[in-house]
Design an enzyme around this catalytic site. Structure first.
Site, short mmCIF file in Angstrom:
data_model
loop_
_atom_site.label_atom_id
_atom_site.label_comp_id
_atom_site.label_asym_id
_atom_site.label_seq_id
_atom_site.Cartn_x
_atom_site.Cartn_y
_atom_site.Cartn_z
CB ALA A 110 -0.82 -0.04 1.17
CD GLN A 145 -2.27 -6.62 4.19
OE1 GLN A 145 -1.89 -6.74 5.26
NE2 GLN A 145 -1.06 -6.03 3.26
CB CYS A 185 -6.15 -3.37 10.99
SG CYS A 185 -7.90 -2.78 10.87
CG ASP A 189 1.30 -2.05 8.15
OD1 ASP A 189 0.49 -1.11 8.76
OD2 ASP A 189 0.94 -3.08 7.78
CE LYS A 229 3.61 -0.90 13.75
NZ LYS A 229 4.12 0.26 13.25
CB THR A 230 -4.88 1.54 9.36
OG1 THR A 230 -4.55 3.04 9.07
CG2 THR A 230 -5.27 1.09 10.74
CB ALA A 231 -4.84 0.68 4.17
CB ALA A 232 -6.68 4.92 7.20
CB CYS A 251 -10.23 1.51 12.83
SG CYS A 251 -10.93 0.05 13.06
C1 LIG Z 1 -7.38 -8.32 8.31
C2 LIG Z 1 -6.94 -7.05 7.95
C3 LIG Z 1 -7.94 -6.06 8.00
C4 LIG Z 1 -7.67 -4.54 7.84
N1 LIG Z 1 -8.37 -3.68 7.93
C5 LIG Z 1 -8.13 -2.54 7.76
C6 LIG Z 1 -9.11 -1.48 7.50
O1 LIG Z 1 -10.18 -1.63 7.48
N2 LIG Z 1 -8.67 -0.12 7.07
C7 LIG Z 1 -7.43 0.20 7.07
O2 LIG Z 1 -6.91 1.43 6.82
N3 LIG Z 1 -6.24 -0.62 7.02
C8 LIG Z 1 -6.81 -2.13 7.33
N4 LIG Z 1 -5.68 -3.10 7.42
C9 LIG Z 1 -4.26 -2.59 7.41
C10 LIG Z 1 -3.91 -2.28 6.19
O3 LIG Z 1 -3.80 -3.29 5.14
C11 LIG Z 1 -2.10 -2.20 6.28
O4 LIG Z 1 -2.00 -1.34 7.44
C12 LIG Z 1 -1.73 -1.76 4.95
O5 LIG Z 1 -1.54 -2.40 4.03
C13 LIG Z 1 -0.02 -1.41 5.30
O6 LIG Z 1 0.64 -0.95 4.23
P1 LIG Z 1 2.10 -1.42 3.94
O7 LIG Z 1 2.63 -0.90 2.47
O8 LIG Z 1 2.95 -0.84 5.07
O9 LIG Z 1 2.39 -2.78 4.03
P2 LIG Z 1 1.58 -3.94 3.15
O10 LIG Z 1 0.61 -3.32 2.18
O11 LIG Z 1 1.58 -5.16 3.66
O12 LIG Z 1 2.94 -4.08 1.82
C14 LIG Z 1 4.33 -4.44 2.25
C15 LIG Z 1 5.07 -5.07 1.20
O13 LIG Z 1 6.37 -5.19 1.46
C16 LIG Z 1 6.95 -6.38 0.79
N5 LIG Z 1 8.14 -7.08 1.69
C17 LIG Z 1 8.23 -7.70 2.80
N6 LIG Z 1 9.42 -7.82 3.10
C18 LIG Z 1 10.16 -7.52 2.04
C19 LIG Z 1 11.39 -7.61 1.79
N7 LIG Z 1 12.36 -8.15 2.49
N8 LIG Z 1 11.77 -6.96 0.57
C20 LIG Z 1 11.07 -6.44 -0.08
N9 LIG Z 1 9.77 -6.27 -0.12
C21 LIG Z 1 9.33 -6.93 1.22
C22 LIG Z 1 5.68 -7.17 1.03
O14 LIG Z 1 5.77 -8.18 0.02
C23 LIG Z 1 4.51 -6.28 0.56
O15 LIG Z 1 4.28 -6.17 -0.86
C24 LIG Z 1 -6.01 -4.37 7.72
C25 LIG Z 1 -5.04 -5.43 7.43
C26 LIG Z 1 -5.63 -6.75 7.61
C27 LIG Z 1 -4.80 -7.88 7.56
#
Ligand SMILES: Cc1cc2nc3c(=O)[nH]c(=O)nc-3n(C[C@H](O)[C@H](O)[C@H](O)COP(=O)(O)OP(=O)(O)OC[C@H]3O[C@@H](n4cnc5c(N)ncnc54)[C@H](O)[C@@H]3O)c2cc1C
Length: 433
Positions: A44, A74, A196, A333, A341-344, A376
């Site tokens: 995200a 997610q 989340c 995150d 730790k949310t998409a928001a 959330c």
């Molecule tokens: C069940 C559930 C419900 C949720 N509900 C909500 C909601 O209602 N509203 C909301 O806002 N958020 C919600 N979330 C949370 C939201 O999905 C996350 O907070 C968001 O995806 C975080 O974005 P990110 O980019 O940090 O991580 P991610 O989207 O998880 O992306 C991380 C990326 O890093 C990559 N990565 C990992 N390790 C490595 C490495 N060593 N080298 C290179 N790349 C790597 C992964 O492959 C992945 O593609 C929910 C999550 C879950 C699991």
């Protein structure tokens, strides 16, 4: 189209721009540079930032490193695990979201050397950078619960909404069966930081709702084992959830942390201040301890004195710039900040990283800061949710003051989650929200 569908479509369009908080379009002014920027993680935060930087910088060499070919939406996992969407609802291709101008290395990052300013990939390729953005999300540590394995999800009453879209779908099958048959439903959350933090609470509410709809609540016991002395980190929200849990007849146990599971006996063991406690279950939603991915945890980037062992990146909570390595930022995150730790949160953090990074390239001071915004949509039953938005100070910061009351169970807040959130999320990935 029926009136009901019309009304839903209209509301979705109206809410779409703001389901993750108010809209934040990309800046228009372009900056010329030959800087080498590496982003670790194309989820995200990483995809959104790649698009915003590609639009903002003229001549930069932007590389994104991520082995995962599937992009996973997610927030959809909860809907999949409630039988409302199929597993495919949360799956797209990573390549769909990355701009052409960005070089995608389809490997994991294996090592980071912030002194030499290099990232080494799984195959041993060394990539040098002028600026690094860590956006690697977090890691689900199922193996830290003795006896637990993702292969168990969907069998013997074991569910886990978090593991993958397929696991969420298998969890739905177990929850559907459980709410037909009745018994003990056991819900919990880990003691670590988690993404989340509302998701464990939502799924407990949803299971209760299904049991009621099927007329089987009378033969169903719902136990919620909280890891601490509260149910949610924001005191006013905690009070509301505590009240609703009481009204819905949940048996809430505090300071219980799941440490082992025995699928054969259908018993989970919890560490408590009084020693280990066993709780039998007919259905459980296992949520594992979480941490930063190993490549981050084992690098020099984490905090030494906060979230010890979890490995979150030591950044300033307002600018998201690393405290010791000023050419390193974190978003999403993996960022070591007290909330978010949310998409928001990612949606609000990414424009800050963009602003601070581009200003640094231009030899200026950035002006954008992150205030801890987290949102959330806390589902309380199918068709009802509370749209909870808060900041670092635990202030409620509603995007629609006077229109959507944050602590009321509303249909419009449900629509935010069920329809509007995905459209806004996708716009964010493209750097347009
Ligand atoms: C069940 C559930 C419900 C949720 N509900 C909500 C909601 O209602 N509203 C909301 O806002 N958020 C919600 N979330 C949370 C939201 O999905 C996350 O907070 C968001 O995806 C975080 O974005 P990110 O980019 O940090 O991580 P991610 O989207 O998880 O992306 C991380 C990326 O890093 C990559 N990565 C990992 N390790 C490595 C490495 N060593 N080298 C290179 N790349 C790597 C992964 O492959 C992945 O593609 C929910 C999550 C879950 C699991």
């Amino acid at each position: 189209m029926s009136f009901e569908l019309d009304r839903r479509a209209f509301l979705a369009a109206a809410l779409g721009a703001t389901a993750l908080g108010a809209a934040r379009p990309a800046h228009a002014q372009r900056v010329a540079t030959s800087a080498k920027i590496v982003i670790i993680g194309a989820g995200a935060a990483g995809s959104s930032l790649a698009n915003r930087l590609a639009a903002r910088l003229d001549g930069a060499e932007i590389t994104i490193i991520d082995a995962r070919k599937r992009h996973l939406y997610q927030p959809g996992f909860t809907l999949i695990a409630s039988g409302l969407k199929p597993a495919g609802y949360s799956v797209s291709s990573t390549s769909d979201w990355l701009p052409r101008a960005v070089n995608w290395i389809e490997e994991g990052a294996a090592e980071i050397d912030p002194e030499a300013k290099t990232v080494t990939t799984d195959s041993g390729t060394q990539v040098s950078y002028d600026y690094l953005v860590v956006a690697a999300g977090l890691k689900l540590n199922y193996d830290q619960i003795e006896g637990m394995d993702v292969g168990l999800i969907g069998k013997d009453g074991i569910g886990s909404v978090y593991a993958s879209p397929e696991a969420a779908e298998a969890t739905w099958r177990e929850m559907d069966r459980f709410t037909d048959e009745g018994g003990v439903g056991l819900f919990s959350r880990p003691a670590t930081e988690m993404k989340c933090a509302g998701a464990p609470l939502k799924y407990t509410f949803l299971t209760d709702d299904y049991a009621r709809r099927k007329g089987n609540r009378g033969k169903t016991e719902i136990i919620y084992a909280a890891h601490s002395k509260s149910l949610f980190g924001v005191p006013i929200v905690n009070e509301k959830v505590r009240m609703l849990y009481g009204e819905r007849g949940f048996d809430t146990r505090y300071e219980h942390v799941m440490k082992a599971i025995d699928p054969g006996r259908k018993v989970a063991t919890f560490a408590t201040p009084e020693g280990d406690r066993e709780i039998p279950f007919d259905f459980t939603n296992v949520i594992p301890p979480m941490s930063a991915p190993d490549v981050i945890r084992n690098s020099p980037l984490p905090w030494a004195d906060k979230w010890v062992g979890q490995g979150y990146v030591e950044v300033d909570q307002y600018t998201l710039r690393h405290n010791r390595y000023p050419d390193v930022f974190a978003a999403g995150d993996v960022a070591g900040v007290p909330k978010g730790k949310t998409a928001a949160s990612a949606k609000w953090q990414v424009p800050v990283v963009e602003d601070q990074l581009v200003a640094q390239i231009a030899g200026q001071e950035g002006t954008e800061t992150y205030n801890g915004y987290t949102s959330c949509p806390l589902i309380t039953r199918v068709g009802r949710a509370m749209l909870i938005e808060f900041d670092y100070k635990n202030n409620l910061v509603p995007s629609f003051p006077g229109v959507i009351a944050p602590l009321e169970e509303l249909w419009v807040s449900w629509l935010m989650k069920e329809i509007a959130l995905k459209a806004t999320y996708n716009a964010m990935l493209r750097g347009r929200a």
